[in-house]
Scaffold this active site. Structure first.
Site, PDB file in Angstrom:
ATOM      1  N   HIS A 307       0.854  -1.191   0.000  1.00  7.13           N
ATOM      2  CA  HIS A 307       0.000   0.000   0.000  1.00  7.13           C
ATOM      3  C   HIS A 307       0.894   1.247   0.000  1.00  7.13           C
ATOM      4  CE1 HIS A 307      -3.764   2.139   1.211  1.00  7.13           C
ATOM      5  NE2 HIS A 307      -2.869   2.995   1.702  1.00  7.13           N
ATOM      6  N   HIS A 350      -1.058   2.605  11.429  1.00 12.76           N
ATOM      7  CA  HIS A 350       0.139   3.442  11.483  1.00 12.76           C
ATOM      8  C   HIS A 350       0.083   4.478  12.600  1.00 12.76           C
ATOM      9  CE1 HIS A 350      -2.797   5.369   8.867  1.00 12.76           C
ATOM     10  NE2 HIS A 350      -2.200   6.534   9.019  1.00 12.76           N
ATOM     11  N   GLU A 356      -2.950  14.231  10.954  1.00 10.29           N
ATOM     12  CA  GLU A 356      -3.862  13.986   9.840  1.00 10.29           C
ATOM     13  C   GLU A 356      -5.284  14.425  10.211  1.00 10.29           C
ATOM     14  OE1 GLU A 356      -3.695   9.900   8.633  1.00 10.29           O
ATOM     15  OE2 GLU A 356      -1.514   9.797   8.811  1.00 10.29           O
ATOM     16  N   HIS A 380      -6.418  12.666  13.631  1.00  9.04           N
ATOM     17  CA  HIS A 380      -5.441  11.752  14.223  1.00  9.04           C
ATOM     18  C   HIS A 380      -4.160  12.548  14.347  1.00  9.04           C
ATOM     19  CE1 HIS A 380      -8.182   8.879  11.904  1.00  9.04           C
ATOM     20  NE2 HIS A 380      -8.517   8.810  13.175  1.00  9.04           N
ATOM     21  N   HIS A 386      -3.796   4.822  14.398  1.00  5.71           N
ATOM     22  CA  HIS A 386      -5.085   4.687  13.719  1.00  5.71           C
ATOM     23  C   HIS A 386      -4.935   3.774  12.513  1.00  5.71           C
ATOM     24  CE1 HIS A 386      -3.117   8.117  11.764  1.00  5.71           C
ATOM     25  NE2 HIS A 386      -3.845   7.863  10.691  1.00  5.71           N
TER      26      HIS A 386
HETATM   27  O1  LIG Z   1      -5.211   7.474   8.052  1.00  4.28           O
HETATM   28  C1  LIG Z   1      -5.754   7.543   6.960  1.00  4.28           C
HETATM   29  O2  LIG Z   1      -6.824   6.970   6.694  1.00  4.28           O
HETATM   30  C2  LIG Z   1      -5.047   8.273   5.826  1.00  4.28           C
HETATM   31  C3  LIG Z   1      -4.072   7.364   5.203  1.00  4.28           C
HETATM   32  C4  LIG Z   1      -4.396   6.666   4.075  1.00  4.28           C
HETATM   33  C5  LIG Z   1      -3.512   5.776   3.513  1.00  4.28           C
HETATM   34  O3  LIG Z   1      -3.869   5.126   2.411  1.00  4.28           O
HETATM   35  C6  LIG Z   1      -2.274   5.557   4.110  1.00  4.28           C
HETATM   36  C7  LIG Z   1      -1.917   6.275   5.248  1.00  4.28           C
HETATM   37  C8  LIG Z   1      -2.819   7.178   5.783  1.00  4.28           C
HETATM   38  O4  LIG Z   1      -2.492   7.921   6.854  1.00  4.28           O
HETATM   39 FE   LIG Z   2      -3.415   8.049   8.644  1.00  7.57          FE
END
Ligand SMILES: O=C(O)Cc1cc(O)ccc1O
Ligand SMILES: [Fe+2]
Length: 475
Positions: A307, A350, A356, A380, A386
């Protein structure tokens, strides 16, 4: 010169043509005349400008900023902006706008936060009154920081214009179109498009559809740029030509009691004048408002495994002086094909040293099966863990190995990402729309750990192996 197609009047506010024409390009030096010959030739400040207009410069960077960063435009107008009565504090005050974040106006928490969409008010509320700060960091006084605002509104601004001395607004409408009159001309912005109103430009927002909701990122002391493309090459993501800039348009009418509402250090001030500020007959320069249609974004992503980090979907970035570190990135999660083998396709779990803030313009979001709704938001903060909710994780795992393409449709989520740690405004933390049970979406994540690795083999075997499926596609 703008050719007017037939005027349409929808909702309240002045007539706009059915469709406007625009200049195109990001960061270009442009010139636009509503009356041919209105731009002085060969100089900026002639003794007498064509048609007796006043010349006025608006600077977006210090005069001495390096040429590649320097932003300024020259406006040729019927009366200069200075022709107004003194600024006075706006009464009634607004109270929910913040441009320097400290212990008296905001607090901080590392908890994951999520909000349901705010109701659109019943009482008459225009864009200015409907705007409230959610979170931010730094200070407009120190020209360093950002603020994230949201708005809910139902009526056009009437005989008044807004001017933000603090920073640039990046507006993301979620419901209801915005017809924005600016000093450079007019922009029609629909949900799915964004608009940037740089620091200092006067503008007025009409709501042709009435009920409106959206998000605003504000940056202090810098401006939005297109991201570097690195190894992607010379093309891809947001193309410069898809950024649309107004063509010169003006009104000459006298407007008794016209009000300029100036946001200055987060406070609102008003000044009276007897004419419209949209009296610019011609302009030239590279400091301009603009809009961008997010469906024009050309996404790049995984074509084999794993990803990608969300930075791959950066539309615009407001940089800091540190290479690769953003004061605020504007990132989208548009409809696109997911193509990957033996890969957990939703966003990974992560913790990020950046913060974010996310919003959803329409549809659903790939990491959240429930609870993250169009018009809602999540925050976040730096290093707050999250990722996908339990439902998304379990559904992904139970599908097993998905090989080949899958199209994500009916979605447009976005993220404002900042290297600064945000403080949160009390009305956002105490809002009835805040979801106190957000954490529950991860509480059900259970251990799948098996010392013999049996579940991994099981999952990888379900639906066959990637290679087999791809092989089948290609014979
Ligand atoms: O947290 C989230 O949803 C945003 C996010 C999306 C992603 O595809 C990878 C990392 C990220 O922080
Ligand atoms: Fe994220």
């Amino acid at each position: 010169m703008e050719r007017e197609s037939k005027a349409v009047s929808k909702g309240d506010g002045p007539d706009f043509p059915a469709e406007l024409e625009y200049e195109s390009g990001f960061g270009n030096h442009m010139a636009s005349e509503a009356i041919p010959g209105a731009l002085p030739q060969g100089q900026n400040s002639p003794l007498v400008c064509p048609y007796g207009l006043y010349a006025e410069q608006i600077s977006g960077t210090s005069f001495t900023a390096p040429r590649k960063l320097n932003l300024r435009s020259w406006l040729y107008r019927i009366k200069p902006s200075v022709t107004h009565e003194p600024f006075k504090p706006r009464v009634p005050g607004h109270g929910k706008l913040v441009s320097e974040f400290n212990q008296s106006n905001s607090s901080t928490t590392p908890t994951q936060l999520r909000w349901k969409p705010e109701d659109i008010p019943h009482s008459p509320t225009d864009f200015i009154d409907g705007l409230y700060t959610v979170c931010g960091a730094g200070s407009s006084f120190l020209r360093d920081g950002f603020a994230i605002h949201m708005y809910t509104a139902n009526k056009s601004m009437d005989n008044c214009a807004f001017c933000n001395a603090d920073g640039d607004f990046l507006i993301v409408p979620q419901e209801g179109r915005l017809w924005i009159t600016t000093e450079c001309g007019r922009l029609q912005v629909s949900p799915g498009e964004i608009a940037v109103l740089p620091q200092g430009f006067r503008f007025s927002v009409n709501l042709p559809d009435g009920p409106s909701r959206g998000y605003v990122a504000e940056v202090f002391g810098t401006h939005f740029q297109l991201p570097d493309l690195g190894p992607i090459g010379a093309n891809g993501l947001a193309a410069p030509r898809d950024f649309l800039v107004p063509k010169a348009w003006f009104e000459e009418s006298s407007c008794p009691g016209y009000t300029i509402v100036q946001k200055f250090g987060g406070e609102l001030f008003t000044a009276r004048q007897d004419f419209s500020p949209f009296n610019v007959v011609a302009w030239h320069g590279n400091y301009v408002p603009y809009k961008y249609d997010l469906s024009k974004f050309c996404p790049y992503n995984t074509v084999l495994f794993d990803h990608s980090d969300p930075s791959i979907n950066t539309v615009l970035t407001a940089p800091t002086d540190k290479p690769g570190v953003a004061l605020l990135d504007f990132v989208i999660f548009p409809p696109r094909w997911l193509v990957a083998e033996h890969t957990f396709r939703p966003p990974y779990y992560h913790r990020n040293c950046m913060t974010e803030f996310m919003g959803l313009i329409h549809g659903g979001y790939e990491a959240k099966a429930d609870g993250f709704l169009p018009g809602g938001a999540s925050l976040h903060s730096c290093m707050t863990p999250h990722g996908p909710d339990t439902k998304t994780y379990e559904a992904t795992i139970s599908r097993g190995n998905e090989a080949g393409p899958h199209r994500i449709t009916d979605t447009m989520a976005f993220m404002f990402e900042s290297f600064l740690m945000p403080r949160i405004c009390p009305w956002a933390l105490e809002s009835p729309f805040m979801d106190p049970d957000y954490y529950q979406c991860w509480i059900g994540l259970k251990s799948h750990f098996q010392r013999d690795g049996a579940n991994e083999k099981d999952i990888n075997n379900r639906n066959g192996h990637d290679e087999t499926k791809i092989g089948a596609h290609h014979g």
